[in-house]
Design an enzyme around this catalytic site. Structure first.
Site, PDB file in Angstrom:
ATOM      1  N   LYS A  12       0.842  -1.206   0.000  1.00 52.54           N
ATOM      2  CA  LYS A  12       0.000   0.000   0.000  1.00 52.54           C
ATOM      3  C   LYS A  12       0.874   1.253   0.000  1.00 52.54           C
ATOM      4  O   LYS A  12       1.907   1.293   0.689  1.00 52.54           O
ATOM      5  CB  LYS A  12      -0.899  -0.041   1.238  1.00 52.54           C
ATOM      6  CG  LYS A  12      -1.917   1.081   1.370  1.00 52.54           C
ATOM      7  CD  LYS A  12      -2.812   0.830   2.588  1.00 52.54           C
ATOM      8  CE  LYS A  12      -3.882   1.889   2.767  1.00 52.54           C
ATOM      9  NZ  LYS A  12      -4.810   1.576   3.878  1.00 52.54           N
TER      10      LYS A  12
ATOM     11  N   SER B 268      -9.614   1.519   3.224  1.00 49.19           N
ATOM     12  CA  SER B 268      -8.757   2.275   2.341  1.00 49.19           C
ATOM     13  C   SER B 268      -7.710   1.455   1.600  1.00 49.19           C
ATOM     14  O   SER B 268      -7.084   1.962   0.666  1.00 49.19           O
ATOM     15  CB  SER B 268      -8.039   3.362   3.145  1.00 49.19           C
ATOM     16  OG  SER B 268      -7.158   2.765   4.111  1.00 49.19           O
TER      17      SER B 268
ATOM     18  N   SER C 256      -9.826  -0.920   7.317  1.00 50.14           N
ATOM     19  CA  SER C 256      -9.270  -0.699   5.980  1.00 50.14           C
ATOM     20  C   SER C 256      -8.532  -1.889   5.392  1.00 50.14           C
ATOM     21  O   SER C 256      -8.169  -1.864   4.218  1.00 50.14           O
ATOM     22  CB  SER C 256      -8.339   0.520   5.989  1.00 50.14           C
ATOM     23  OG  SER C 256      -9.088   1.701   6.102  1.00 50.14           O
TER      24      SER C 256
END
Lengths: 461, 71
Positions: free
Chosen positions: A77, A152, A176
């Protein structure tokens, strides 16, 4: 490549029936073929990946074996610092940020011999999204690209469901990791608070932030956690607790385990899909059939957990971004600004009361877990919504059920339960005692088998 | 939204709080933000409505290590 587990890839690499270079070229080809449709990646590090793969192959040929991730592709990420590789947080404010050092997690994965494919899309600063006013487009759900992949860690979920990689790192402040896992049909682990160092990962809310893996299978997750877990004296939230054996108990089944279901969490929710609830009940029945004791338990109201977590998260997030919120408000995406600004409205007494409540809620979950080995509840109450169905404001009635265990810090694993009639994945959470990820993964593995998910093929993108 | 808070008073309260925080909210973003704030304000009432006495400790009360590393 993505049809081969990390463990199987390792066996083939060591048997000489494949090479890291071959696995890497297959992953890069998959990125070229599908990423224009799913937007999982912000930065593809093809040159780095090929160098990692060449080194991995040379080392194995020379008898140097770094363990189960040696030669296996993965992605990270884009809120994780990666030395020499831009780390943007999916934001205009950090679009040119190139760290000089790796985050602890990135360093551990590199040292384990893995092959870094690139950096994955996120909601801006792990909160604001899905958005179309950022420097990079939002990731899309490979099961149906009109639908969101969750967030997210949106690129992480999309990359796995699109068959690009088996391991993608995410972060989880209110769900997330587990949200994208549920929406994309992947496994996602939020470890116990303090289990995995967060150093070098851009914070959203430091007392709620956790980092962990999204993977194709529970076994892949166990392999990743074995590499990532451990004390980091420089991370103030890191716990000096011995690392467990996360693979040893995976196949032991659930006979004799006691599993509690906090049914009121999802049975009284204002918005929920009957299909999602029915899938949880089917899994619960199957766990009973496999020898577990499964019964309903009572926790404080979901609203109490949600309120506590939201107040703490927005307050801490605003404090972190206060300077830029004042000086550069228009450089934030609109959704991000709209969410962060709510933290400015939290008063001192509000945060004091939220922290009092947090202790009460943590004690309540601990109390229930004295009588149960694990809890089972929904990850999301609905399958992934369409982009045009996603509300702009972050509302208390959002269909995620993940925040409670960010508030309390307990480990929580999202595991798929099947496909809805619309062809979208559904999932549930397995929650465990602090630092008992081994039992969480053991129950998760049983869910994976009993639900039949391990036989479900990835979508055609 | 709390019963005694009209949309106008909610907006006035929000403007005061963000001004105190030193942030200028772009006007074009205000309408959506106020929707979110109304929802958030209702959640805050859940906290504010609970009475606790002075013995209720916070979750982040911390423990310092003893000299020599003993617990």
């Amino acid at each position: 490549m993505s049809e081969i587990s990390i463990a199987e890839a390792g066996r083939q690499l060591r048997a000489g029936t494949t090479t890291s270079a071959a696995l890497t070229e297959a992953a890069l080809a998959r990125i070229a073929a599908v990423d224009p449709k799913v937007n999982a990646f912000i930065t593809v590090t093809a040159e780095r990946a090929r160098a990692d793969a060449a080194r991995a192959d040379a080392e194995l040929a020379a008898g140097t074996d770094r363990g189960p991730l040696h030669g296996v592709p993965y992605a990270i990420k884009d809120i994780y610092d990666t030395a020499g590789i831009r780390s943007t947080c999916h934001s205009k404010l950090r679009v040119n940020n190139v760290p000089t050092t790796d985050s602890v997690a990135a360093a551990k994965l590199a040292a384990s011999g893995g092959v870094l494919l690139g950096k994955l899309g996120t909601h801006e600063f792990a909160l604001g999204g899905p958005s179309f006013d950022l420097p990079f487009p939002p990731a899309r759900n490979p099961w149906n690209t009109d639908h969101i992949p969750g967030g997210s860690s949106s690129g992480s979920g999309a990359a796995i469901a699109a068959g690009i990689t088996r391991l993608a790192m995410g972060s989880d402040t209110g769900g997330s990791i587990r949200g994208p896992a549920a929406y994309c049909g992947t496994v996602g682990l939020k470890p116990t608070y303090g289990r995995v160092s967060r150093r070098g990962v851009f914070p959203l809310s430091t007392t709620l932030d956790h980092i962990g893996p999204l993977t194709r299978s529970v076994e892949d997750t166990a392999i990743a956690l074995q590499i990532l877990a451990g004390h980091d004296p420089v991370d103030p939230g890191s716990a000096d607790v011995p690392v467990g054996d996360y693979l040893g108990d995976l196949e032991k089944g659930v006979a004799g385990l006691r599993i509690g279901i906090p049914r009121a969490f999802f049975a009284t929710a204002p918005v929920s899909s009957p299909e999602v609830i029915a899938a949880i009940d089917r899994v619960a029945d199957a766990l009973r059939g496999a020898g577990a004791v499964v019964e309903d338990v009572t926790l404080p109201s979901y609203a109490a957990f949600s309120t506590c977590g939201r107040v703490i998260m927005l307050c801490e997030a605003f404090a972190i971004h206060e300077s830029d919120m004042r000086a550069r408000p228009l450089d934030f995406g609109q959704l991000t600004f709209e969410r962060f600004i709510l933290g400015a409205a939290v008063t001192g007494p509000d945060i004091f009361k939220a922290l009092q409540l947090r202790r009460e809620l943590t004690d309540a979950v601990q109390g229930v877990l004295q009588g149960y080995d694990a809890l089972l509840t929904a990850s999301s109450l609905v399958p992934a919504p369409r982009f045009d169905e996603t509300p702009r404001a972050m509302l208390a009635s959002a269909p995620m059920q993940t925040m409670p265990f960010n508030v309390t810090g307990h480990p929580a694993l999202s595991v798929p339960t099947g496909l809805s009639a619309s062809g979208l994945p559904m999932g549930l959470q397995v929650v465990g005692r602090p630092f008992d990820e081994a039992t969480v993964l053991r129950v998760g593995r049983a869910v994976e088998v009993l639900s039949g998910w391990e036989k479900v093929a990835l979508p055609t993108v | 939204m709390p019963e005694d808070l009209t949309p106008a008073s909610l907006e006035a309260e929000f403007r005061t709080l963000v001004a105190r925080a030193g942030v200028t909210v772009p006007e074009e973003r205000m309408e959506t933000i106020l929707l979110g704030y109304a929802d958030f304000r209702a959640q805050l009432e859940l906290l504010r409505g609970v009475g606790r006495d002075h013995t209720a400790e916070l979750s982040n009360v911390f423990r310092l290590p003893a000299p020599g590393g003993a617990a």
